[in-house]
Structure formats: structure tokens, C-alpha cells
Design a protein around this motif. Structure first.
Motif, PDB file in Angstrom:
ATOM      1  N   LYS A  42      13.474   6.197  -4.094  1.00  0.00           N
ATOM      2  CA  LYS A  42      13.915   5.605  -2.830  1.00  0.00           C
ATOM      3  C   LYS A  42      12.729   5.327  -1.910  1.00  0.00           C
ATOM      4  O   LYS A  42      12.638   4.267  -1.297  1.00  0.00           O
ATOM      5  CB  LYS A  42      14.914   6.532  -2.133  1.00  0.00           C
ATOM      6  N   LEU A  43      11.818   6.276  -1.830  1.00  0.00           N
ATOM      7  CA  LEU A  43      10.635   6.119  -0.995  1.00  0.00           C
ATOM      8  C   LEU A  43       9.781   4.942  -1.483  1.00  0.00           C
ATOM      9  O   LEU A  43       9.307   4.138  -0.669  1.00  0.00           O
ATOM     10  CB  LEU A  43       9.823   7.418  -1.008  1.00  0.00           C
ATOM     11  N   VAL A  48       7.745  -0.655  -0.923  1.00  0.00           N
ATOM     12  CA  VAL A  48       7.564  -1.995  -1.496  1.00  0.00           C
ATOM     13  C   VAL A  48       8.278  -3.035  -0.638  1.00  0.00           C
ATOM     14  O   VAL A  48       7.715  -4.101  -0.346  1.00  0.00           O
ATOM     15  CB  VAL A  48       8.064  -2.040  -2.957  1.00  0.00           C
ATOM     16  N   SER A  49       9.495  -2.738  -0.227  1.00  0.00           N
ATOM     17  CA  SER A  49      10.242  -3.682   0.618  1.00  0.00           C
ATOM     18  C   SER A  49       9.505  -3.954   1.927  1.00  0.00           C
ATOM     19  O   SER A  49       9.402  -5.104   2.362  1.00  0.00           O
ATOM     20  CB  SER A  49      11.634  -3.127   0.932  1.00  0.00           C
ATOM     21  N   LYS A  50       8.994  -2.908   2.534  1.00  0.00           N
ATOM     22  CA  LYS A  50       8.256  -3.067   3.789  1.00  0.00           C
ATOM     23  C   LYS A  50       7.002  -3.908   3.579  1.00  0.00           C
ATOM     24  O   LYS A  50       6.689  -4.795   4.380  1.00  0.00           O
ATOM     25  CB  LYS A  50       7.894  -1.689   4.344  1.00  0.00           C
ATOM     26  N   TYR A  51       6.302  -3.667   2.500  1.00  0.00           N
ATOM     27  CA  TYR A  51       5.079  -4.427   2.202  1.00  0.00           C
ATOM     28  C   TYR A  51       5.409  -5.899   1.995  1.00  0.00           C
ATOM     29  O   TYR A  51       4.733  -6.792   2.517  1.00  0.00           O
ATOM     30  CB  TYR A  51       4.411  -3.863   0.951  1.00  0.00           C
ATOM     31  N   ARG A  55       4.362  -9.644   4.175  1.00  0.00           N
ATOM     32  CA  ARG A  55       3.642 -10.746   3.553  1.00  0.00           C
ATOM     33  C   ARG A  55       4.317 -12.090   3.788  1.00  0.00           C
ATOM     34  O   ARG A  55       3.704 -13.130   3.606  1.00  0.00           O
ATOM     35  CB  ARG A  55       3.510 -10.511   2.046  1.00  0.00           C
ATOM     36  N   VAL A  56       5.562 -12.111   4.204  1.00  0.00           N
ATOM     37  CA  VAL A  56       6.289 -13.370   4.365  1.00  0.00           C
ATOM     38  C   VAL A  56       6.040 -13.996   5.690  1.00  0.00           C
ATOM     39  O   VAL A  56       5.696 -13.485   6.647  1.00  0.00           O
ATOM     40  CB  VAL A  56       7.816 -13.132   4.168  1.00  0.00           C
TER      41      VAL A  56
END
Length: 56
Positions: A42-43, A48-51, A55-56
């Protein structure tokens, strides 16, 4: 030949995690190792989602 320490999806099994944690001096049950793996997954997903959002 399938690696017994990795499940079908390529994830570390609770048994392998237990072995790794015991090597570091932690005395846990397989269920506790499974809970630790679930938390770490989960962490990792959050990180990864935050990173990727940055970037978008």
C-alpha cells in the motif's frame, strides 16, 4: 521451474518475507509477515501514485 519465494504475480510470499525478517532478528508469525507485506505494498502504491501525479 517456479520460484517458491515468489507467487504467480511476482510478489514476495509471506513465507519469504518471514525468512528475511527472521534473518534481521525479528520473531514473527506468517500472518504478521503477511500484514507487513500488505502495508508495504500500500505504501509503495501511494508513493508511485504521488510521484506520477507530480510528473503530469
Amino acid at each position: 521451474m517456479e520460484n517458491e519465494n515468489v507467487d504467480v504475480k511476482g510478489k514476495i510470499t509471506p513465507e519469504k518475507a518471514l525468512e528475511m525478517l527472521k534473518a534481521e532478528g525479528l520473531d514473527l508469525t506468517v500472518e504478521q509477515a503477511k500484514e507487513i507485506l500488505d502495508f508495504l505494498r500500500k505504501l509503495a502504491n501511494i508513493a508511485v501514485s504521488k510521484y506520477l501525479r507530480k510528473r503530469v
